[in-house]
Write a protein that holds these residues in place. Sequence first.
Motif, PDB file in Angstrom:
ATOM      1  N   LEU A 326       0.813  -1.218   0.000  1.00 15.52           N
ATOM      2  CA  LEU A 326       0.000   0.000   0.000  1.00 15.52           C
ATOM      3  C   LEU A 326       0.847   1.269   0.000  1.00 15.52           C
ATOM      4  CD1 LEU A 326      -2.854   1.176   0.139  1.00 15.52           C
ATOM      5  CD2 LEU A 326      -2.804   0.848   2.619  1.00 15.52           C
ATOM      6  N   LEU A 327       2.021   1.217   0.615  1.00 14.42           N
ATOM      7  CA  LEU A 327       2.847   2.422   0.736  1.00 14.42           C
ATOM      8  C   LEU A 327       3.134   3.107  -0.602  1.00 14.42           C
ATOM      9  CD1 LEU A 327       5.644   1.998   3.449  1.00 14.42           C
ATOM     10  CD2 LEU A 327       3.855   3.740   3.323  1.00 14.42           C
ATOM     11  N   PRO A 328       3.530   2.375  -1.670  1.00 17.11           N
ATOM     12  CA  PRO A 328       3.818   3.068  -2.925  1.00 17.11           C
ATOM     13  C   PRO A 328       2.623   3.803  -3.515  1.00 17.11           C
ATOM     14  CG  PRO A 328       4.730   0.850  -2.961  1.00 17.11           C
ATOM     15  CD  PRO A 328       3.837   0.936  -1.761  1.00 17.11           C
ATOM     16  N   ASP A 329       1.414   3.440  -3.108  1.00 11.62           N
ATOM     17  CA  ASP A 329       0.227   4.139  -3.590  1.00 11.62           C
ATOM     18  C   ASP A 329      -0.060   5.416  -2.799  1.00 11.62           C
ATOM     19  OD1 ASP A 329      -0.034   2.021  -5.295  1.00 11.62           O
ATOM     20  OD2 ASP A 329      -1.695   1.077  -4.228  1.00 11.62           O
ATOM     21  N   LEU A 330       0.551   5.559  -1.643  1.00  5.91           N
ATOM     22  CA  LEU A 330       0.236   6.684  -0.763  1.00  5.91           C
ATOM     23  C   LEU A 330       1.278   7.795  -0.801  1.00  5.91           C
ATOM     24  CD1 LEU A 330      -1.036   4.804   2.437  1.00  5.91           C
ATOM     25  CD2 LEU A 330      -2.374   5.696   0.521  1.00  5.91           C
ATOM     26  N   VAL A 331       2.516   7.465  -1.150  1.00  2.00           N
ATOM     27  CA  VAL A 331       3.592   8.455  -1.083  1.00  2.00           C
ATOM     28  C   VAL A 331       4.291   8.541  -2.432  1.00  2.00           C
ATOM     29  CG1 VAL A 331       3.944   7.987   1.365  1.00  2.00           C
ATOM     30  CG2 VAL A 331       5.357   6.812  -0.308  1.00  2.00           C
ATOM     31  N   ALA A 387      -6.628   2.769  -1.057  1.00  8.87           N
ATOM     32  CA  ALA A 387      -5.543   3.022  -2.003  1.00  8.87           C
ATOM     33  C   ALA A 387      -6.063   3.848  -3.167  1.00  8.87           C
ATOM     34  CB  ALA A 387      -4.968   1.712  -2.508  1.00  8.87           C
ATOM     35  N   PRO A 388      -5.379   4.959  -3.499  1.00  6.43           N
ATOM     36  CA  PRO A 388      -5.742   5.687  -4.715  1.00  6.43           C
ATOM     37  C   PRO A 388      -5.292   4.905  -5.938  1.00  6.43           C
ATOM     38  CG  PRO A 388      -3.785   6.649  -3.744  1.00  6.43           C
ATOM     39  CD  PRO A 388      -4.256   5.566  -2.794  1.00  6.43           C
ATOM     40  N   ALA A 389      -5.693   5.372  -7.093  1.00  8.81           N
ATOM     41  CA  ALA A 389      -5.268   4.703  -8.329  1.00  8.81           C
ATOM     42  C   ALA A 389      -3.759   4.769  -8.455  1.00  8.81           C
ATOM     43  CB  ALA A 389      -5.924   5.378  -9.534  1.00  8.81           C
TER      44      ALA A 389
END
Length: 398
Positions: A326-331, A387-389
């Motif tokens: 999930l982290l790569p989708d948030l930052v 999670a965003p796109a």
Amino acid sequence: MTPLARLLTASQFAFNAGFYAVLPYLAGHLTGALGLGGALVGLVLGLRTFSQQGLFVIGGALTDRFGPRPVVLTGVTLRIAGFVWLAYATSAWTVTGAVVLVGFAAALFSPAVESEMAREALRAERAGGPRRTRTLARFSAGGQAGALLGPVLGTLLVYGAGDASFRAACLVGAALFALVLAAHARLMPRGGGTRERHGTVRRRAILRDRRFLRLALAYSVYLLLHNQLYLALPAELDRVTGSQAALGWFFALSSALVVLGSGPLERRAAAVLDAPAMVRAGLLLLAAAFAAGAALRPLGGPGAALTLTVLLTLGQMLILPATRALLPDLVPAAHLGLATGALSSLAGLTVLAASPPTATLLTLPGPTPWLLLAALPVLAIPAVPSAPAVTAKALTRT
């Protein structure tokens, strides 16, 4: 898995094997061979935890700036030096220096490896490979396999090398890290850092980002609850058996579950859940671990301890890969290392602050302490962000 993913997974295995060949026997070495008092031993162990978990954010920030390769190579070199130093340290101050160096080394290489693994898993997924959660579950299983093998290796050394037992364990650990160093020096790609002009401002913005902080809150609750394997589980074994002699078997069970079950569990969960939903499901398993344990405790026997161990481990098997996915989708990709390190540091500080009152809570009779702990992950579920796109920005450093 891609060649880089295999390298990072093998590294995680070797990291943990070398580390856990030494760590379980450190306290005994400090009190036995060196004759240190309990307070000083606690201080040394606390400094080790702080120099590692508390400083992950530094390793993550350095990874963003210079790329993972130099940070990993520096961290592994320092770990080798720390283990060799620890092998020959004979006083409180030299042991403290060695232990702090060992912890700081992990604060460098762990966020670098974890953030690069998350990036590689996402890259492979977008190229038509396996889901990122599957790759990250394999990464977690590799690390846990090392954690399972390490104490066995340490036991063979500590109980088979006579007076030089602890020294032998330290030197074997250093040798394992030397192999890791050689593999990374030869195989790890160069580059990947960023020297963006306004990086400091953007890094501060990441640490104020509500979605990231919500994930950090949920992850902190997970780590606090998982840490009860070191607090609630020994206390429960003491209550029902009068000793902690079986504790090692419960830890072995937990490690074996992760090694053998991470892949199958991820496949079944990912078929119906996205990464945020997997984190929420993992938190529910943590709540069930303590709620079921509270119900089983009046029956006596090992049922509560066994249930706690199994359900906490199943929760871990969902939460760890899903959080990393999930982290790569948030930052922003340029700050993935910082976010990875900050996530661990914030969770580590939470555990440090919450463990004393939690330990006091567990001394109370009856099911109340376990039910209160069961409520924490339920309260944390709404904090898990969606999670965003995913965009191409998650794969490149800008």
